[in-house]
Design a protein around this motif. Sequence first.
Motif, PDB file in Angstrom:
ATOM      1  N   THR A   1       0.775  -1.225  -0.016  1.00  0.00           N
ATOM      2  CA  THR A   1       0.135  -0.089  -0.013  1.00  0.00           C
ATOM      3  C   THR A   1       0.881   1.204  -0.063  1.00  0.00           C
ATOM      4  O   THR A   1       0.365   2.249  -0.696  1.00  0.00           O
ATOM      5  N   TRP A   2       2.029   1.077   0.834  1.00  0.00           N
ATOM      6  CA  TRP A   2       2.739   2.544   1.001  1.00  0.00           C
ATOM      7  C   TRP A   2       4.180   2.457   0.017  1.00  0.00           C
ATOM      8  O   TRP A   2       4.864   3.098   0.174  1.00  0.00           O
ATOM      9  N   CYS A   3       4.038   1.407  -0.922  1.00  0.00           N
ATOM     10  CA  CYS A   3       5.373   1.168  -1.771  1.00  0.00           C
ATOM     11  C   CYS A   3       5.381   2.526  -2.921  1.00  0.00           C
ATOM     12  O   CYS A   3       4.204   2.413  -3.980  1.00  0.00           O
ATOM     13  N   HIS A   4       6.415   3.138  -3.255  1.00  0.00           N
ATOM     14  CA  HIS A   4       6.328   3.991  -4.132  1.00  0.00           C
ATOM     15  C   HIS A   4       7.689   4.501  -4.154  1.00  0.00           C
ATOM     16  O   HIS A   4       8.679   4.429  -3.152  1.00  0.00           O
ATOM     17  N   LEU A   5       8.332   5.316  -5.238  1.00  0.00           N
ATOM     18  CA  LEU A   5       9.554   5.686  -5.403  1.00  0.00           C
ATOM     19  C   LEU A   5       9.603   7.087  -5.206  1.00  0.00           C
ATOM     20  O   LEU A   5       8.523   7.924  -5.695  1.00  0.00           O
ATOM     21  N   SER A   6      10.859   7.869  -4.516  1.00  0.00           N
ATOM     22  CA  SER A   6      10.711   9.130  -4.129  1.00  0.00           C
ATOM     23  C   SER A   6      12.089   9.555  -4.249  1.00  0.00           C
ATOM     24  O   SER A   6      13.081   8.676  -3.940  1.00  0.00           O
ATOM     25  N   THR A   7      12.598  10.736  -4.744  1.00  0.00           N
ATOM     26  CA  THR A   7      13.689  11.187  -4.777  1.00  0.00           C
ATOM     27  C   THR A   7      14.223  11.808  -3.244  1.00  0.00           C
ATOM     28  O   THR A   7      13.172  11.766  -2.491  1.00  0.00           O
ATOM     29  N   ASP A   8      15.433  11.800  -2.794  1.00  0.00           N
ATOM     30  CA  ASP A   8      15.755  12.275  -1.567  1.00  0.00           C
ATOM     31  C   ASP A   8      15.291  13.667  -1.204  1.00  0.00           C
ATOM     32  O   ASP A   8      14.569  13.940  -0.294  1.00  0.00           O
TER      33      ASP A   8
ATOM     34  N   PRO B   1       7.135   8.926   6.587  1.00  0.00           N
ATOM     35  CA  PRO B   1       7.390   8.626   5.307  1.00  0.00           C
ATOM     36  C   PRO B   1       7.062   6.968   4.935  1.00  0.00           C
ATOM     37  O   PRO B   1       6.833   6.339   6.080  1.00  0.00           O
ATOM     38  N   SER B   2       6.863   6.539   3.729  1.00  0.00           N
ATOM     39  CA  SER B   2       6.173   5.307   3.471  1.00  0.00           C
ATOM     40  C   SER B   2       6.798   4.183   4.105  1.00  0.00           C
ATOM     41  O   SER B   2       6.287   3.320   4.802  1.00  0.00           O
ATOM     42  N   ARG B   3       8.037   4.357   3.861  1.00  0.00           N
ATOM     43  CA  ARG B   3       9.141   3.080   4.675  1.00  0.00           C
ATOM     44  C   ARG B   3       8.982   3.084   6.187  1.00  0.00           C
ATOM     45  O   ARG B   3       8.787   2.034   6.749  1.00  0.00           O
ATOM     46  N   VAL B   4       8.718   4.042   6.821  1.00  0.00           N
ATOM     47  CA  VAL B   4       8.608   4.018   8.125  1.00  0.00           C
ATOM     48  C   VAL B   4       7.096   3.533   8.547  1.00  0.00           C
ATOM     49  O   VAL B   4       6.965   2.909   9.636  1.00  0.00           O
ATOM     50  N   ARG B   5       6.337   4.228   7.801  1.00  0.00           N
ATOM     51  CA  ARG B   5       4.768   3.701   8.066  1.00  0.00           C
ATOM     52  C   ARG B   5       4.640   2.074   8.007  1.00  0.00           C
ATOM     53  O   ARG B   5       3.949   1.582   8.953  1.00  0.00           O
ATOM     54  N   VAL B   6       5.343   1.654   7.137  1.00  0.00           N
ATOM     55  CA  VAL B   6       5.437  -0.026   7.138  1.00  0.00           C
ATOM     56  C   VAL B   6       6.018  -0.602   8.130  1.00  0.00           C
ATOM     57  O   VAL B   6       5.695  -1.440   9.005  1.00  0.00           O
ATOM     58  N   ASN B   7       7.585  -0.259   8.325  1.00  0.00           N
ATOM     59  CA  ASN B   7       8.286  -0.861   9.128  1.00  0.00           C
ATOM     60  C   ASN B   7       7.970  -0.623  10.581  1.00  0.00           C
ATOM     61  O   ASN B   7       7.895  -1.502  11.535  1.00  0.00           O
TER      62      ASN B   7
END
Length: 133
Positions: free
Chosen positions: A96-103, A117-123
């Motif tokens: 659901t939260w997987c997407h690409l973003s630049t720094d 951030p998406s990665r944090v929402r998941v982990n």
Amino acid sequence: VGRLFGPNLVIKSWWDRQTKAHYTKRARCVGNYYHSYSEAGLAVDGNTTLGEDIADKGGMHTAYEAMLIYLKLHSHQSESEEADAKRSFFEAWAQTWCHLSTDKMKRDALLTDPHAPSRVRVNAALSQFLPFR
């Protein structure tokens, strides 16, 4: 925040002192935990993302409980099928939260977005969810 609204959406704090203190203590733990994460060289501001972090955790818990009820009602499934359903639940949460973003996009979001951030929402959410561990 629901605790600040009474009937007919009138702004009214309706929690007693003890409930409010318990919530504040637990919310502080969530905020501190999310603040321990960073993205693109910046720390997540656990206070800024707190409301959405709590909502993510609550939504995930509620959806997981609903899935368990569904599985129980359809108990003709084998243990293997049930395990597959649980694994699929967690994969779907992550996707659901997987997407690409630049720094730059990540840094901009950390400064303006009330969501972690998406990665944090998941982990962060999954690492604290007992059925996942």
